[in-house]
Design an enzyme around this catalytic site. Structure first.
Site, PDB file in Angstrom:
ATOM      1  N   GLU A 129     -29.389  -8.972  23.582  1.00 51.30           N
ATOM      2  CA  GLU A 129     -28.634  -7.962  22.829  1.00 51.30           C
ATOM      3  C   GLU A 129     -29.036  -6.581  23.334  1.00 51.30           C
ATOM      4  O   GLU A 129     -30.208  -6.328  23.599  1.00 51.30           O
ATOM      5  CB  GLU A 129     -28.952  -8.097  21.327  1.00 51.30           C
ATOM      6  CG  GLU A 129     -28.568  -6.939  20.454  1.00 51.30           C
ATOM      7  CD  GLU A 129     -27.082  -6.623  20.476  1.00 51.30           C
ATOM      8  OE1 GLU A 129     -26.753  -5.430  20.476  1.00 51.30           O
ATOM      9  OE2 GLU A 129     -26.258  -7.568  20.505  1.00 51.30           O
ATOM     10  N   CYS A 182       0.835  -1.205   0.000  1.00 46.49           N
ATOM     11  CA  CYS A 182       0.000   0.000   0.000  1.00 46.49           C
ATOM     12  C   CYS A 182       0.870   1.255   0.000  1.00 46.49           C
ATOM     13  O   CYS A 182       1.740   1.408   0.871  1.00 46.49           O
ATOM     14  CB  CYS A 182      -0.909   0.014   1.224  1.00 46.49           C
ATOM     15  SG  CYS A 182      -1.888   1.526   1.346  1.00 46.49           S
ATOM     16  N   CYS A 203      -8.247   2.138  -1.104  1.00 44.38           N
ATOM     17  CA  CYS A 203      -7.834   1.316   0.040  1.00 44.38           C
ATOM     18  C   CYS A 203      -7.661  -0.119  -0.444  1.00 44.38           C
ATOM     19  O   CYS A 203      -8.619  -0.740  -0.911  1.00 44.38           O
ATOM     20  CB  CYS A 203      -8.882   1.384   1.156  1.00 44.38           C
ATOM     21  SG  CYS A 203      -8.505   0.284   2.541  1.00 44.38           S
ATOM     22  N   CYS A 217      -3.828  -0.189   8.744  1.00 45.12           N
ATOM     23  CA  CYS A 217      -3.137  -1.489   8.767  1.00 45.12           C
ATOM     24  C   CYS A 217      -1.929  -1.418   9.691  1.00 45.12           C
ATOM     25  O   CYS A 217      -1.358  -0.352   9.908  1.00 45.12           O
ATOM     26  CB  CYS A 217      -2.677  -1.870   7.357  1.00 45.12           C
ATOM     27  SG  CYS A 217      -4.014  -2.214   6.202  1.00 45.12           S
ATOM     28  N   TYR A 229     -25.017 -11.340  23.616  1.00 40.24           N
ATOM     29  CA  TYR A 229     -24.492 -10.296  22.718  1.00 40.24           C
ATOM     30  C   TYR A 229     -24.809 -10.739  21.283  1.00 40.24           C
ATOM     31  O   TYR A 229     -23.947 -10.796  20.419  1.00 40.24           O
ATOM     32  CB  TYR A 229     -22.982 -10.107  22.905  1.00 40.24           C
ATOM     33  CG  TYR A 229     -22.520 -10.117  24.358  1.00 40.24           C
ATOM     34  CD1 TYR A 229     -22.514  -8.944  25.114  1.00 40.24           C
ATOM     35  CD2 TYR A 229     -22.101 -11.296  24.970  1.00 40.24           C
ATOM     36  CE1 TYR A 229     -22.094  -8.951  26.438  1.00 40.24           C
ATOM     37  CE2 TYR A 229     -21.682 -11.316  26.290  1.00 40.24           C
ATOM     38  CZ  TYR A 229     -21.689 -10.149  27.024  1.00 40.24           C
ATOM     39  OH  TYR A 229     -21.278 -10.163  28.332  1.00 40.24           O
ATOM     40  N   CYS A 232     -12.877 -11.193  19.722  1.00 37.91           N
ATOM     41  CA  CYS A 232     -12.098 -10.387  18.784  1.00 37.91           C
ATOM     42  C   CYS A 232     -10.885  -9.770  19.466  1.00 37.91           C
ATOM     43  O   CYS A 232     -10.126  -9.044  18.833  1.00 37.91           O
ATOM     44  CB  CYS A 232     -12.971  -9.289  18.168  1.00 37.91           C
ATOM     45  SG  CYS A 232     -13.660  -8.154  19.386  1.00 37.91           S
TER      46      CYS A 232
END
Length: 442
Positions: free
Chosen positions: A324, A81, A177, A92, A300, A395
Protein backbone atom coordinates in the site's frame (compact mmCIF):
# COMPACT_ATOMS: atom_id res chain seq x y z
CA UNK A 1 -2.04 34.90 -40.79
CA UNK A 2 -4.69 35.12 -38.09
CA UNK A 3 -7.03 32.20 -37.62
CA UNK A 4 -10.66 32.80 -36.80
CA UNK A 5 -11.42 32.04 -33.12
CA UNK A 6 -13.41 28.85 -32.67
CA UNK A 7 -17.04 29.60 -31.90
CA UNK A 8 -18.30 28.37 -28.53
CA UNK A 9 -21.54 26.40 -28.75
CA UNK A 10 -22.38 26.71 -25.04
CA UNK A 11 -26.08 27.56 -24.69
CA UNK A 12 -27.02 26.24 -28.15
CA UNK A 13 -30.04 23.93 -28.12
CA UNK A 14 -30.70 20.93 -30.35
CA UNK A 15 -33.71 18.64 -30.64
CA UNK A 16 -32.18 15.15 -30.65
CA UNK A 17 -32.90 11.44 -30.39
CA UNK A 18 -31.02 9.91 -27.46
CA UNK A 19 -28.92 6.87 -28.29
CA UNK A 20 -27.13 4.38 -26.02
CA UNK A 21 -25.70 5.04 -22.57
CA UNK A 22 -21.98 5.87 -22.37
CA UNK A 23 -19.44 5.47 -19.56
CA UNK A 24 -19.63 8.54 -17.32
CA UNK A 25 -23.31 9.09 -16.52
CA UNK A 26 -24.57 10.36 -19.87
CA UNK A 27 -26.05 9.10 -23.14
CA UNK A 28 -24.94 9.64 -26.72
CA UNK A 29 -26.76 11.75 -29.32
CA UNK A 30 -25.75 13.72 -32.42
CA UNK A 31 -26.41 17.28 -33.53
CA UNK A 32 -27.99 17.80 -36.96
CA UNK A 33 -24.43 18.50 -38.19
CA UNK A 34 -23.29 15.09 -36.88
CA UNK A 35 -21.32 16.29 -33.87
CA UNK A 36 -21.38 13.86 -30.93
CA UNK A 37 -23.32 15.05 -27.87
CA UNK A 38 -22.80 13.53 -24.40
CA UNK A 39 -26.19 14.28 -22.84
CA UNK A 40 -26.88 14.13 -19.10
CA UNK A 41 -30.37 13.87 -17.56
CA UNK A 42 -31.56 11.83 -20.55
CA UNK A 43 -32.33 8.14 -21.14
CA UNK A 44 -31.86 5.94 -24.23
CA UNK A 45 -34.73 6.19 -26.73
CA UNK A 46 -35.94 9.60 -25.59
CA UNK A 47 -36.46 12.66 -27.73
CA UNK A 48 -35.21 15.76 -25.91
CA UNK A 49 -34.05 19.32 -26.29
CA UNK A 50 -30.36 19.26 -25.34
CA UNK A 51 -28.59 22.47 -24.30
CA UNK A 52 -24.80 22.51 -24.79
CA UNK A 53 -22.84 23.04 -21.54
CA UNK A 54 -19.28 22.58 -22.93
CA UNK A 55 -17.74 22.60 -26.38
CA UNK A 56 -17.17 24.50 -29.57
CA UNK A 57 -17.53 24.16 -33.31
CA UNK A 58 -15.28 21.41 -34.66
CA UNK A 59 -14.72 19.76 -31.26
CA UNK A 60 -14.67 15.96 -31.17
CA UNK A 61 -17.73 16.02 -28.90
CA UNK A 62 -19.95 18.40 -26.96
CA UNK A 63 -21.41 18.04 -23.47
CA UNK A 64 -25.06 18.88 -22.95
CA UNK A 65 -28.02 18.64 -20.57
CA UNK A 66 -31.50 17.47 -21.52
CA UNK A 67 -33.53 20.57 -20.59
CA UNK A 68 -36.88 19.51 -22.09
CA UNK A 69 -38.18 15.97 -22.50
CA UNK A 70 -40.31 15.70 -25.65
CA UNK A 71 -40.78 11.92 -25.64
CA UNK A 72 -39.99 10.20 -22.32
CA UNK A 73 -38.65 6.70 -21.73
CA UNK A 74 -40.84 4.29 -19.74
CA UNK A 75 -37.87 4.11 -17.34
CA UNK A 76 -38.08 7.85 -16.50
CA UNK A 77 -39.34 9.02 -13.09
CA UNK A 78 -39.52 12.39 -11.39
CA UNK A 79 -36.15 12.83 -9.63
CA UNK A 80 -36.76 12.22 -5.89
CA UNK A 81 -34.07 14.78 -5.01
CA UNK A 82 -35.09 18.45 -5.28
CA UNK A 83 -31.48 19.42 -6.02
CA UNK A 84 -31.01 17.07 -9.00
CA UNK A 85 -31.38 18.19 -12.61
CA UNK A 86 -29.68 20.25 -15.32
CA UNK A 87 -27.21 22.74 -13.86
CA UNK A 88 -27.87 21.56 -10.31
CA UNK A 89 -26.01 19.18 -7.93
CA UNK A 90 -23.50 16.91 -9.68
CA UNK A 91 -23.46 14.19 -7.02
CA UNK A 92 -25.93 11.86 -8.76
CA UNK A 93 -26.29 10.88 -12.42
CA UNK A 94 -29.45 8.77 -12.60
CA UNK A 95 -32.00 10.27 -10.18
CA UNK A 96 -34.41 10.45 -13.14
CA UNK A 97 -34.26 6.68 -13.83
CA UNK A 98 -36.07 3.82 -12.11
CA UNK A 99 -33.71 1.78 -9.86
CA UNK A 100 -33.89 -1.30 -12.10
CA UNK A 101 -33.18 0.85 -15.16
CA UNK A 102 -30.11 2.34 -13.46
CA UNK A 103 -28.69 -1.15 -12.98
CA UNK A 104 -29.45 -2.07 -16.61
CA UNK A 105 -27.65 1.08 -17.79
CA UNK A 106 -24.60 0.17 -15.70
CA UNK A 107 -24.68 -3.36 -17.12
CA UNK A 108 -24.72 -1.93 -20.67
CA UNK A 109 -21.67 0.21 -19.86
CA UNK A 110 -19.76 -2.78 -18.44
CA UNK A 111 -20.64 -4.92 -21.49
CA UNK A 112 -19.58 -2.16 -23.89
CA UNK A 113 -16.24 -1.58 -22.11
CA UNK A 114 -15.50 -5.33 -21.97
CA UNK A 115 -16.18 -5.68 -25.69
CA UNK A 116 -14.35 -2.53 -26.80
CA UNK A 117 -11.27 -2.72 -24.56
CA UNK A 118 -10.87 -6.44 -23.83
CA UNK A 119 -12.69 -8.05 -26.78
CA UNK A 120 -14.83 -10.05 -24.32
CA UNK A 121 -18.52 -10.89 -24.47
CA UNK A 122 -20.35 -11.29 -21.14
CA UNK A 123 -20.31 -15.07 -21.70
CA UNK A 124 -16.54 -15.06 -22.25
CA UNK A 125 -16.14 -13.06 -19.02
CA UNK A 126 -18.27 -15.55 -17.07
CA UNK A 127 -20.78 -12.77 -16.33
CA UNK A 128 -24.55 -13.19 -16.30
CA UNK A 129 -25.02 -9.58 -17.45
CA UNK A 130 -26.63 -8.30 -14.26
CA UNK A 131 -25.66 -5.63 -11.75
CA UNK A 132 -26.75 -6.76 -8.30
CA UNK A 133 -28.10 -4.30 -5.72
CA UNK A 134 -26.64 -4.36 -2.22
CA UNK A 135 -28.71 -6.00 0.50
CA UNK A 136 -31.59 -3.72 1.47
CA UNK A 137 -31.17 -1.39 -1.54
CA UNK A 138 -33.93 -2.88 -3.70
CA UNK A 139 -36.46 -0.08 -3.21
CA UNK A 140 -39.49 1.05 -5.25
CA UNK A 141 -39.10 3.85 -7.81
CA UNK A 142 -39.07 7.21 -6.04
CA UNK A 143 -37.33 5.87 -2.93
CA UNK A 144 -33.60 6.37 -2.51
CA UNK A 145 -31.18 4.19 -0.49
CA UNK A 146 -29.28 6.16 2.17
CA UNK A 147 -25.92 4.61 1.48
CA UNK A 148 -23.21 7.27 1.35
CA UNK A 149 -21.29 7.02 4.65
CA UNK A 150 -18.79 9.67 3.52
CA UNK A 151 -19.93 12.97 2.06
CA UNK A 152 -17.62 15.80 1.07
CA UNK A 153 -19.52 19.07 1.30
CA UNK A 154 -18.17 22.10 -0.55
CA UNK A 155 -18.58 25.48 1.17
CA UNK A 156 -19.59 28.62 -0.72
CA UNK A 157 -18.33 32.17 -0.11
CA UNK A 158 -21.10 32.82 2.44
CA UNK A 159 -20.22 29.74 4.52
CA UNK A 160 -23.10 27.51 3.37
CA UNK A 161 -22.39 23.81 2.87
CA UNK A 162 -23.54 22.18 -0.34
CA UNK A 163 -22.39 19.91 -3.16
CA UNK A 164 -20.58 20.85 -6.34
CA UNK A 165 -22.42 21.14 -9.61
CA UNK A 166 -21.39 18.78 -12.39
CA UNK A 167 -17.89 19.57 -13.74
CA UNK A 168 -17.93 22.87 -11.86
CA UNK A 169 -16.52 24.58 -8.78
CA UNK A 170 -19.89 26.21 -8.15
CA UNK A 171 -21.66 25.06 -5.01
CA UNK A 172 -25.30 23.94 -5.01
CA UNK A 173 -26.69 24.76 -1.58
CA UNK A 174 -28.68 21.87 -0.13
CA UNK A 175 -30.57 21.27 3.08
CA UNK A 176 -30.32 17.48 2.90
CA UNK A 177 -28.58 14.86 0.73
CA UNK A 178 -30.96 11.99 -0.03
CA UNK A 179 -28.21 9.41 -0.57
CA UNK A 180 -26.29 10.34 2.61
CA UNK A 181 -26.31 7.61 5.26
CA UNK A 182 -28.36 8.34 8.36
CA UNK A 183 -25.17 8.71 10.41
CA UNK A 184 -24.07 11.57 8.14
CA UNK A 185 -27.47 13.27 7.86
CA UNK A 186 -27.98 13.35 11.62
CA UNK A 187 -24.86 15.53 12.07
CA UNK A 188 -26.71 18.51 10.59
CA UNK A 189 -23.76 19.78 8.51
CA UNK A 190 -26.06 21.70 6.13
CA UNK A 191 -27.54 23.81 8.96
CA UNK A 192 -24.23 25.20 10.25
CA UNK A 193 -22.14 28.23 9.27
CA UNK A 194 -18.80 27.10 7.78
CA UNK A 195 -17.34 30.51 6.95
CA UNK A 196 -13.63 30.24 6.12
CA UNK A 197 -13.82 26.57 5.15
CA UNK A 198 -13.14 25.20 1.67
CA UNK A 199 -14.84 21.88 2.40
CA UNK A 200 -16.27 19.77 5.21
CA UNK A 201 -16.12 15.98 4.88
CA UNK A 202 -18.43 13.93 7.09
CA UNK A 203 -17.75 10.27 7.91
CA UNK A 204 -20.16 7.86 9.64
CA UNK A 205 -18.48 4.53 10.33
CA UNK A 206 -20.21 1.19 9.71
CA UNK A 207 -20.47 -1.08 12.73
CA UNK A 208 -19.53 1.57 15.30
CA UNK A 209 -20.95 4.90 16.42
CA UNK A 210 -17.78 6.74 15.32
CA UNK A 211 -18.44 10.02 13.51
CA UNK A 212 -15.81 12.32 12.07
CA UNK A 213 -15.59 15.64 10.25
CA UNK A 214 -12.53 16.66 8.27
CA UNK A 215 -12.20 20.41 7.69
CA UNK A 216 -10.24 21.97 4.85
CA UNK A 217 -9.81 25.69 5.68
CA UNK A 218 -9.32 28.42 3.09
CA UNK A 219 -5.80 29.95 3.26
CA UNK A 220 -5.35 31.89 6.49
CA UNK A 221 -8.79 31.03 7.90
CA UNK A 222 -9.32 30.00 11.51
CA UNK A 223 -11.12 26.80 12.40
CA UNK A 224 -14.69 27.24 13.63
CA UNK A 225 -15.90 25.77 16.89
CA UNK A 226 -17.56 22.58 15.67
CA UNK A 227 -20.87 21.96 17.42
CA UNK A 228 -22.96 19.39 15.60
CA UNK A 229 -26.08 17.39 16.45
CA UNK A 230 -24.06 14.27 17.40
CA UNK A 231 -20.64 13.71 19.03
CA UNK A 232 -17.85 13.83 16.42
CA UNK A 233 -14.09 13.84 16.26
CA UNK A 234 -12.63 16.72 14.23
CA UNK A 235 -9.63 16.65 11.90
CA UNK A 236 -8.18 19.35 9.70
CA UNK A 237 -6.28 19.32 6.41
CA UNK A 238 -3.04 21.30 6.52
CA UNK A 239 -3.05 23.86 3.69
CA UNK A 240 0.71 23.56 3.08
CA UNK A 241 1.44 19.84 3.40
CA UNK A 242 -2.01 18.45 2.62
CA UNK A 243 -1.58 16.23 5.70
CA UNK A 244 -4.47 15.56 8.07
CA UNK A 245 -4.17 16.51 11.76
CA UNK A 246 -6.36 15.76 14.76
CA UNK A 247 -8.13 18.72 16.34
CA UNK A 248 -10.08 16.78 18.96
CA UNK A 249 -11.41 13.26 19.43
CA UNK A 250 -9.96 10.13 17.86
CA UNK A 251 -7.86 10.50 14.70
CA UNK A 252 -9.56 7.36 13.31
CA UNK A 253 -12.93 5.67 12.94
CA UNK A 254 -13.64 1.99 13.55
CA UNK A 255 -15.19 0.17 10.61
CA UNK A 256 -16.59 -3.34 10.88
CA UNK A 257 -16.43 -5.97 8.13
CA UNK A 258 -15.87 -9.73 7.77
CA UNK A 259 -16.33 -10.15 11.53
CA UNK A 260 -13.37 -7.88 12.30
CA UNK A 261 -12.93 -4.25 13.39
CA UNK A 262 -10.67 -2.09 11.23
CA UNK A 263 -9.09 1.18 12.26
CA UNK A 264 -9.20 3.79 9.47
CA UNK A 265 -7.22 6.92 10.29
CA UNK A 266 -7.16 10.50 9.04
CA UNK A 267 -10.07 10.10 6.64
CA UNK A 268 -8.34 7.19 4.87
CA UNK A 269 -9.98 5.00 2.25
CA UNK A 270 -12.83 2.68 3.16
CA UNK A 271 -15.70 1.50 0.98
CA UNK A 272 -18.47 4.13 1.10
CA UNK A 273 -21.55 1.89 0.99
CA UNK A 274 -22.20 0.29 4.42
CA UNK A 275 -22.63 -3.14 2.81
CA UNK A 276 -19.75 -2.80 0.34
CA UNK A 277 -16.85 -4.19 2.39
CA UNK A 278 -18.70 -7.38 3.34
CA UNK A 279 -20.15 -7.77 -0.17
CA UNK A 280 -16.72 -7.52 -1.81
CA UNK A 281 -14.93 -9.75 0.73
CA UNK A 282 -17.58 -12.44 0.16
CA UNK A 283 -17.27 -12.19 -3.64
CA UNK A 284 -13.45 -12.30 -3.50
CA UNK A 285 -13.28 -15.25 -1.10
CA UNK A 286 -15.95 -17.22 -2.99
CA UNK A 287 -13.93 -16.66 -6.16
CA UNK A 288 -10.49 -17.49 -4.75
CA UNK A 289 -11.50 -20.38 -2.44
CA UNK A 290 -8.34 -19.98 -0.28
CA UNK A 291 -6.75 -23.17 1.06
CA UNK A 292 -4.89 -23.59 4.33
CA UNK A 293 -1.17 -22.95 4.03
CA UNK A 294 -1.28 -20.97 0.76
CA UNK A 295 0.58 -17.73 0.07
CA UNK A 296 -1.20 -14.59 -1.10
CA UNK A 297 -0.63 -11.00 -2.20
CA UNK A 298 -3.02 -8.14 -1.35
CA UNK A 299 -2.08 -5.23 -3.60
CA UNK A 300 -3.28 -1.64 -3.03
CA UNK A 301 -4.31 -3.13 0.30
CA UNK A 302 -5.50 0.01 2.10
CA UNK A 303 -6.06 -0.71 5.80
CA UNK A 304 -5.93 -4.48 5.25
CA UNK A 305 -9.53 -5.55 4.54
CA UNK A 306 -8.67 -8.35 2.08
CA UNK A 307 -5.34 -9.20 3.73
CA UNK A 308 -7.18 -9.92 6.99
CA UNK A 309 -9.85 -11.98 5.24
CA UNK A 310 -7.14 -14.00 3.46
CA UNK A 311 -5.04 -14.52 6.60
CA UNK A 312 -8.13 -15.71 8.47
CA UNK A 313 -8.75 -18.39 5.86
CA UNK A 314 -5.15 -19.40 5.06
CA UNK A 315 -4.47 -20.46 8.65
CA UNK A 316 -1.28 -20.42 10.69
CA UNK A 317 0.89 -21.83 7.90
CA UNK A 318 -0.38 -19.43 5.25
CA UNK A 319 1.30 -16.09 4.51
CA UNK A 320 0.07 -12.77 3.12
CA UNK A 321 2.02 -9.78 1.83
CA UNK A 322 0.14 -6.50 1.53
CA UNK A 323 1.43 -3.51 -0.43
CA UNK A 324 0.00 0.00 0.00
CA UNK A 325 1.37 3.44 -0.90
CA UNK A 326 -0.34 5.51 1.82
CA UNK A 327 1.76 5.92 4.96
CA UNK A 328 -1.16 6.25 7.38
CA UNK A 329 -3.04 3.38 5.71
CA UNK A 330 0.01 1.13 6.19
CA UNK A 331 0.15 2.05 9.89
CA UNK A 332 -3.53 1.20 10.19
CA UNK A 333 -3.13 -2.06 8.24
CA UNK A 334 -0.27 -3.18 10.51
CA UNK A 335 -2.41 -2.37 13.54
CA UNK A 336 -5.47 -4.15 12.11
CA UNK A 337 -3.45 -7.24 11.17
CA UNK A 338 -1.26 -7.43 14.29
CA UNK A 339 -2.84 -10.72 15.41
CA UNK A 340 -1.67 -12.46 12.20
CA UNK A 341 2.09 -13.12 12.60
CA UNK A 342 2.43 -14.31 8.98
CA UNK A 343 1.05 -11.12 7.44
CA UNK A 344 3.47 -8.41 6.33
CA UNK A 345 2.56 -4.98 4.94
CA UNK A 346 5.04 -2.96 2.88
CA UNK A 347 4.70 0.72 2.06
CA UNK A 348 5.21 2.02 -1.46
CA UNK A 349 3.84 1.85 -4.97
CA UNK A 350 3.05 -1.68 -6.13
CA UNK A 351 5.18 -1.32 -9.27
CA UNK A 352 8.21 -0.33 -7.14
CA UNK A 353 7.81 -2.58 -4.08
CA UNK A 354 6.73 -5.85 -5.72
CA UNK A 355 9.92 -6.34 -7.80
CA UNK A 356 12.04 -5.63 -4.69
CA UNK A 357 10.38 -8.37 -2.63
CA UNK A 358 12.06 -11.09 -4.69
CA UNK A 359 8.78 -13.04 -4.81
CA UNK A 360 8.75 -15.31 -7.85
CA UNK A 361 5.64 -17.37 -7.15
CA UNK A 362 2.44 -17.06 -5.16
CA UNK A 363 -0.84 -18.98 -4.89
CA UNK A 364 -3.40 -16.17 -4.76
CA UNK A 365 -3.50 -12.49 -5.64
CA UNK A 366 -6.03 -9.80 -4.75
CA UNK A 367 -5.70 -6.38 -6.34
CA UNK A 368 -7.97 -3.39 -5.75
CA UNK A 369 -6.23 -0.64 -7.73
CA UNK A 370 -7.24 3.03 -7.93
CA UNK A 371 -9.58 4.20 -10.69
CA UNK A 372 -6.81 4.29 -13.30
CA UNK A 373 -6.23 0.53 -12.95
CA UNK A 374 -3.02 -1.46 -12.49
CA UNK A 375 -1.51 -0.98 -15.96
CA UNK A 376 0.34 -3.19 -18.41
CA UNK A 377 3.68 -3.53 -16.55
CA UNK A 378 2.16 -4.45 -13.19
CA UNK A 379 -0.24 -6.92 -14.81
CA UNK A 380 2.67 -8.52 -16.72
CA UNK A 381 4.58 -8.93 -13.44
CA UNK A 382 1.54 -10.45 -11.69
CA UNK A 383 0.96 -12.83 -14.59
CA UNK A 384 4.50 -14.16 -14.18
CA UNK A 385 3.93 -15.28 -10.56
CA UNK A 386 1.87 -18.35 -11.46
CA UNK A 387 -1.06 -17.66 -9.11
CA UNK A 388 -3.79 -20.29 -9.37
CA UNK A 389 -6.39 -17.55 -8.98
CA UNK A 390 -6.44 -13.76 -9.08
CA UNK A 391 -9.24 -11.52 -7.76
CA UNK A 392 -9.45 -8.08 -9.37
CA UNK A 393 -11.70 -5.58 -7.57
CA UNK A 394 -12.52 -2.65 -9.84
CA UNK A 395 -14.39 0.62 -9.39
CA UNK A 396 -13.99 1.57 -13.06
CA UNK A 397 -15.14 -0.78 -15.85
CA UNK A 398 -12.87 0.84 -18.45
CA UNK A 399 -9.71 0.30 -16.36
CA UNK A 400 -10.88 -3.23 -15.55
CA UNK A 401 -11.43 -4.09 -19.21
CA UNK A 402 -8.01 -2.70 -20.22
CA UNK A 403 -6.27 -4.70 -17.50
CA UNK A 404 -8.20 -7.88 -18.37
CA UNK A 405 -6.79 -7.51 -21.89
CA UNK A 406 -3.28 -7.32 -20.42
CA UNK A 407 -3.94 -10.39 -18.24
CA UNK A 408 -4.96 -12.30 -21.37
CA UNK A 409 -1.58 -11.38 -22.92
CA UNK A 410 -0.01 -12.78 -19.72
CA UNK A 411 -1.81 -16.12 -20.04
CA UNK A 412 -4.84 -15.56 -17.78
CA UNK A 413 -8.52 -15.80 -18.60
CA UNK A 414 -11.56 -14.49 -16.74
CA UNK A 415 -13.30 -17.29 -14.90
CA UNK A 416 -16.18 -15.23 -13.45
CA UNK A 417 -17.19 -11.60 -13.23
CA UNK A 418 -19.73 -10.11 -10.84
CA UNK A 419 -21.03 -6.54 -10.74
CA UNK A 420 -22.51 -4.78 -7.72
CA UNK A 421 -24.52 -1.56 -7.51
CA UNK A 422 -22.69 -0.09 -4.54
CA UNK A 423 -23.19 3.52 -5.71
CA UNK A 424 -26.95 3.87 -6.38
CA UNK A 425 -28.10 6.99 -8.27
CA UNK A 426 -24.57 7.54 -9.65
CA UNK A 427 -22.91 6.03 -12.73
CA UNK A 428 -20.29 4.23 -10.61
CA UNK A 429 -20.31 0.44 -10.30
CA UNK A 430 -18.06 -2.08 -8.56
CA UNK A 431 -16.90 -5.29 -10.25
CA UNK A 432 -15.07 -8.39 -9.02
CA UNK A 433 -13.32 -10.46 -11.70
CA UNK A 434 -11.78 -13.85 -10.86
CA UNK A 435 -8.98 -14.95 -13.18
CA UNK A 436 -7.16 -18.24 -13.63
CA UNK A 437 -4.41 -19.53 -15.95
CA UNK A 438 -5.87 -19.86 -19.46
CA UNK A 439 -4.40 -23.35 -19.88
CA UNK A 440 -6.62 -24.52 -17.02
CA UNK A 441 -9.74 -23.30 -18.75
CA UNK A 442 -8.91 -24.57 -22.24
Amino acid sequence: MQTEPTKSLVGEEYEVEIGPVAHGGHCIARTPEGQVLFVRHALPGERVVARVTEGEEGARFLRADAVRILEASKDRIEAPCPFAGPGRCGGCDWQHAKPGAQRRLKAEVIAEQLQRLAGLTPEEAGWDGTVVPAEGDKLPAGQVPQWRTRVQYAVDAEGHAGLRRHRSHEVERIDHCLIAAEGVSELGIEKRDWTGMESVEAVAATGSQDRQVILTPRPGARLPLVELDRPVSVLRVDEKSGGVHRVHGRPFVRERADGRTHRVGNGGFWQVHPKAADTLVTAVMQGLLPRKGETALDLYCGVGLFAGALADRLGEKGAVLGIESGKRAVEDARHNLADFPRVRVEQGKVESVLPRTGITEVDLIVLDPPRAGAGRDTVAHLSSLGARRIAYVACDPAALARDLGYFREGGYRVRTLRAFDLFPMTHHVECVAILEPAAKGS
